[in-house]
Enzyme design. Structure first.
Site, mmCIF file in Angstrom:
data_model
loop_
_atom_site.group_PDB
_atom_site.id
_atom_site.type_symbol
_atom_site.label_atom_id
_atom_site.label_comp_id
_atom_site.label_asym_id
_atom_site.label_seq_id
_atom_site.Cartn_x
_atom_site.Cartn_y
_atom_site.Cartn_z
ATOM 1 N N CYS A 15 40.967 31.700 27.051
ATOM 2 C CA CYS A 15 41.183 30.695 26.119
ATOM 3 C C CYS A 15 41.466 29.263 26.955
ATOM 4 O O CYS A 15 41.498 29.352 28.181
ATOM 5 C CB CYS A 15 42.301 30.835 25.566
ATOM 6 S SG CYS A 15 42.432 32.121 24.257
ATOM 7 N N GLY A 48 36.311 29.462 25.982
ATOM 8 C CA GLY A 48 36.500 30.194 24.801
ATOM 9 C C GLY A 48 35.444 29.836 23.855
ATOM 10 O O GLY A 48 35.544 28.610 23.378
ATOM 11 N N ASN A 122 46.946 30.408 26.590
ATOM 12 C CA ASN A 122 45.877 30.822 27.506
ATOM 13 C C ASN A 122 46.519 31.780 28.211
ATOM 14 O O ASN A 122 47.643 31.710 29.002
ATOM 15 C CB ASN A 122 45.541 29.680 28.101
ATOM 16 C CG ASN A 122 44.589 30.334 29.450
ATOM 17 O OD1 ASN A 122 44.436 29.662 30.226
ATOM 18 N ND2 ASN A 122 43.753 31.145 28.854
ATOM 19 N N GLY A 123 46.117 33.262 27.980
ATOM 20 C CA GLY A 123 46.514 34.217 29.103
ATOM 21 C C GLY A 123 46.794 35.467 28.429
ATOM 22 O O GLY A 123 46.284 35.399 27.234
ATOM 23 N N CYS A 276 45.177 32.328 39.067
ATOM 24 C CA CYS A 276 43.904 33.026 39.309
ATOM 25 C C CYS A 276 42.735 32.650 40.112
ATOM 26 O O CYS A 276 42.664 31.593 40.002
ATOM 27 C CB CYS A 276 43.449 33.208 37.921
ATOM 28 S SG CYS A 276 41.873 33.935 37.586
ATOM 29 N N TYR A 282 34.469 31.089 39.371
ATOM 30 C CA TYR A 282 33.277 30.689 38.345
ATOM 31 C C TYR A 282 34.152 30.437 36.684
ATOM 32 O O TYR A 282 33.173 29.929 36.038
ATOM 33 C CB TYR A 282 32.471 31.490 38.166
ATOM 34 C CG TYR A 282 32.416 32.840 37.561
ATOM 35 C CD1 TYR A 282 31.516 33.446 38.145
ATOM 36 C CD2 TYR A 282 33.488 33.239 36.755
ATOM 37 C CE1 TYR A 282 31.352 35.159 37.831
ATOM 38 C CE2 TYR A 282 33.386 34.503 36.325
ATOM 39 C CZ TYR A 282 32.333 35.182 36.752
ATOM 40 O OH TYR A 282 32.344 36.660 36.236
ATOM 41 N N SER A 323 25.775 28.288 37.900
ATOM 42 C CA SER A 323 27.145 28.460 38.413
ATOM 43 C C SER A 323 27.176 28.964 39.853
ATOM 44 O O SER A 323 28.373 28.376 40.561
ATOM 45 C CB SER A 323 27.846 29.484 37.685
ATOM 46 O OG SER A 323 27.044 30.778 37.720
ATOM 47 N N ASP A 385 24.699 34.246 44.660
ATOM 48 C CA ASP A 385 24.921 34.458 43.137
ATOM 49 C C ASP A 385 26.775 34.264 43.413
ATOM 50 O O ASP A 385 27.261 34.343 44.540
ATOM 51 C CB ASP A 385 24.735 35.775 42.750
ATOM 52 C CG ASP A 385 24.803 35.671 41.087
ATOM 53 O OD1 ASP A 385 25.370 34.745 40.413
ATOM 54 O OD2 ASP A 385 24.544 36.617 40.552
ATOM 55 N N ASP A 386 27.116 34.071 42.333
ATOM 56 C CA ASP A 386 28.790 33.628 42.344
ATOM 57 C C ASP A 386 29.409 35.104 42.559
ATOM 58 O O ASP A 386 30.763 34.971 43.019
ATOM 59 C CB ASP A 386 29.178 32.917 41.441
ATOM 60 C CG ASP A 386 28.817 32.839 39.988
ATOM 61 O OD1 ASP A 386 28.449 34.146 39.614
ATOM 62 O OD2 ASP A 386 28.943 32.080 39.347
ATOM 63 N N CYS A 422 41.399 43.315 35.182
ATOM 64 C CA CYS A 422 42.575 42.295 34.896
ATOM 65 C C CYS A 422 43.425 42.427 33.803
ATOM 66 O O CYS A 422 42.850 42.825 32.785
ATOM 67 C CB CYS A 422 41.984 40.896 35.046
ATOM 68 S SG CYS A 422 42.896 39.603 34.885
ATOM 69 N N CYS A 480 46.460 35.007 42.935
ATOM 70 C CA CYS A 480 46.074 36.422 42.349
ATOM 71 C C CYS A 480 44.931 36.717 42.906
ATOM 72 O O CYS A 480 43.853 36.074 42.772
ATOM 73 C CB CYS A 480 46.245 36.408 41.054
ATOM 74 S SG CYS A 480 45.801 38.192 40.266
ATOM 75 N N CYS A 483 41.991 41.661 40.911
ATOM 76 C CA CYS A 483 40.704 42.253 40.570
ATOM 77 C C CYS A 483 39.987 42.422 41.755
ATOM 78 O O CYS A 483 38.778 43.321 41.752
ATOM 79 C CB CYS A 483 39.837 41.424 39.611
ATOM 80 S SG CYS A 483 39.535 40.014 40.198
HETATM 81 S S1 SF4 Z 1 43.025 39.928 38.330
HETATM 82 FE FE1 SF4 Z 1 41.264 38.686 38.837
HETATM 83 S S2 SF4 Z 1 40.821 37.542 37.077
HETATM 84 FE FE2 SF4 Z 1 42.715 38.566 36.736
HETATM 85 S S3 SF4 Z 1 44.279 36.866 37.307
HETATM 86 FE FE3 SF4 Z 1 43.969 37.922 39.151
HETATM 87 S S4 SF4 Z 1 42.216 36.926 40.032
HETATM 88 FE FE4 SF4 Z 1 42.250 36.334 37.751
#
Ligand code: SF4
Length: 494
Positions: A15, A48, A122-123, A276, A282, A323, A385-386, A422, A480, A483
């Protein structure tokens, strides 16, 4: 891969939020409040695309309009004109919790003992289930499955015993922050102004800016303030970024300016902040600034680092438009291999409602990308690629290049393998669907039809991100990478 494409089933952002308030004594007919919010939402449309909404207020009444679809479809000129007031917030939604229906569109508005509030979120709350039980147990009804409605209801709670009945919004926001650690960036509209709130981990982005207007002799005056998920939304309304809201910070936008109220720390003092890192990879628009650096430059740096870690013998470096382009440029600079475009993208694919036949659907990417054949026949290509998530978007692209005459295709991925879901607002497929959990880079190269394949390391991504950081207060914040690494910044409930 371009995750902002329609019909992309890879990773999706959760979002975007936006807020705007006019300065005192500003001519509101000239200020164009709802128009500014509309432009702000257009600027963060990539976050979003399912629904959009705006709520404005004049200190007494509120005006709102929401709908399903893109910002430009939801708001007609008459909707914008009908939204009065000197302040307002807006929201673009991609659903992570709660279905894609009008009832879940934000901002959510509720009447409370302390007047109305509107909330844009957002979140995603990692402890939404237990909070939901808590709210229901206190005899408060919920009309949606959305954690954003939960936040709105939690904000409207009575303050704890000992606090006066009229305890202010700041106290209520702090109560919310103590109950819900991650993840949220909020724009909260009340009778008197707009609160901007970022969770104590700083997982989702939020920044403030000021709207400037030129006056005599080239001087500028400030006519209002804005709050946004990304600074890329500011220039369209003549605004410039002031600063990122800090992890755990509450800011207050009133007609007099922006004030810092306080910083709420994570519940466990040892927890580092966790912005994040995929916002850099991206989600964010390339012209957004986070932590004092432009996203485009970080992507370029990822490409440079990737060239150091995984150089390929090739004649040219290219990109999966669009991207991955900054990373491909960075790779070319460091490897010394020239950057040449090999694909052009049909921007109108995905905007049609006519479904192709099975034969045409199998051609898939052939409809999205056209090979720039004369640029690469007989050449060895490094294709940057990203990210690779399921691994099903890159193979048709490689097929197109090979069929058009590429001698070799070496895939280089400007981020590490995505291996874990995530729970903080990004819709990542389950572990079973993430290709990196099953295939090594060599196996994946075979699977997608490439001559070789390599990812950027997690350390490489960290160093690319950290290199240009200039934070508000020279503090280094954490990022973070759950993932990628499986290390989540907060304890999960399950
Ligand atoms: S898990 Fe990955 S996508 Fe989710 S907040 Fe952490 S870095 Fe971002």
């Amino acid at each position: 891969m371009d995750m902002h494409e329609e019909n992309s089933y890879a990773l999706q952002d959760s979002c975007g939020v936006f807020g705007c308030i006019a300065a005192e004594n500003v001519d509101l007919t000239d200020f164009g409040l709802a128009n500014n919010i509309f432009l702000g939402l257009l600027g963060i449309q990539h976050r979003g695309q399912e629904s959009a909404g705006i709520v404005t207020g004049d200190g007494d009444l509120i005006y709102q309009h929401k709908g399903m679809g893109l910002v430009s479809n939801v708001f007609k000129e008459e909707d914008i004109k009908s939204m009065k007031g000197f302040m307002g917030i807006g929201h673009n939604r991609y659903s992570t919790m709660g279905s894609s229906k009008l009832v879940n569109c934000q901002p959510f508005v509720v009447d409370t003992a302390q007047n109305w509030i509107a909330v844009a979120h957002n979140g995603e709350l990692v402890n939404a289930d237990s909070l939901r039980q808590k709210v229901l147990a206190s005899n408060v009804g919920l009309s949606t499955k959305s954690d954003s409605e939960l936040i709105t209801q939690l904000l409207s709670r009575r303050p704890p015993c000992g606090e006066p009945e009229g305890a202010n919004w700041r106290a209520r926001i702090k109560m919310l922050m103590n109950d819900t650690q991650c993840s949220y960036a909020l724009a909260i509209l009340t009778k008197d102004g707009i609160f901007g709130v970022r969770d104590p981990y700083g997982n989702r982005p939020l920044c403030v800016g000021k709207i400037l207007r030129s006056i005599e002799h080239g001087a500028m005056e400030c006519v209002g303030w804005v709050l946004s998920s990304e600074s890329c939304s500011f220039p369209s309304m003549g605004a410039e970024k002031m600063y990122d809201v800090e992890p755990g910070e509450i800011v207050h936008l009133t007609r007099k300016g922006v004030s810092h109220l306080e910083i709420v720390q994570p519940l466990r003092a040892e927890d580092p902040s966790a912005f994040c890192i995929f916002e850099y990879v991206y989600f964010a628009r390339a012209d957004t600034f986070f932590e004092g650096q432009m996203v485009y430059n970080v992507r370029e740096e990822c490409g440079r680092q990737l060239a150091v870690e995984a150089r390929a013998d090739a004649d040219l470096v290219s990109t999966v438009p669009e991207s991955a382009t900054p990373a491909a440029m960075g790779y070319a600079q460091t490897s010394g291999i020239p950057y040449v475009e090999v694909l052009t993208r049909n921007r109108y694919v995905g905007r049609t409602f006519i479904q192709p036949s099975t034969r045409l659907r199998k051609l898939g990417v052939g409809r999205k990308f056209g090979p720039l054949t004369a640029n690469f026949v007989g050449k060895r290509i490094v294709l940057v690629d990203d990210s690779i998530v399921r691994g099903n978007t890159i193979s048709p692209i490689i097929k197109v290049l090979r069929e058009a005459g590429a001698a070799e295709v070496h895939v280089r991925v400007a981020s590490p393998p995505v291996k874990f879901p995530c729970y903080m607002g990004i819709n990542i497929p389950t572990k079973e669907e993430l290709i990196a959990n099953f295939l090594s880079p060599d196996e994946l190269a075979k699977h997608v039809g490439a001559d070789s394949l390599a990812y950027l390391s997690i350390e490489g991504l960290h160093s690319a991100v950290r290199k240009g950081i200039r934070s508000n207060n020279n503090k280094q914040y954490g990022h973070c990478t759950a993932c990628l690494s499986g290390k989540y910044p907060v304890e999960l409930e399950w």
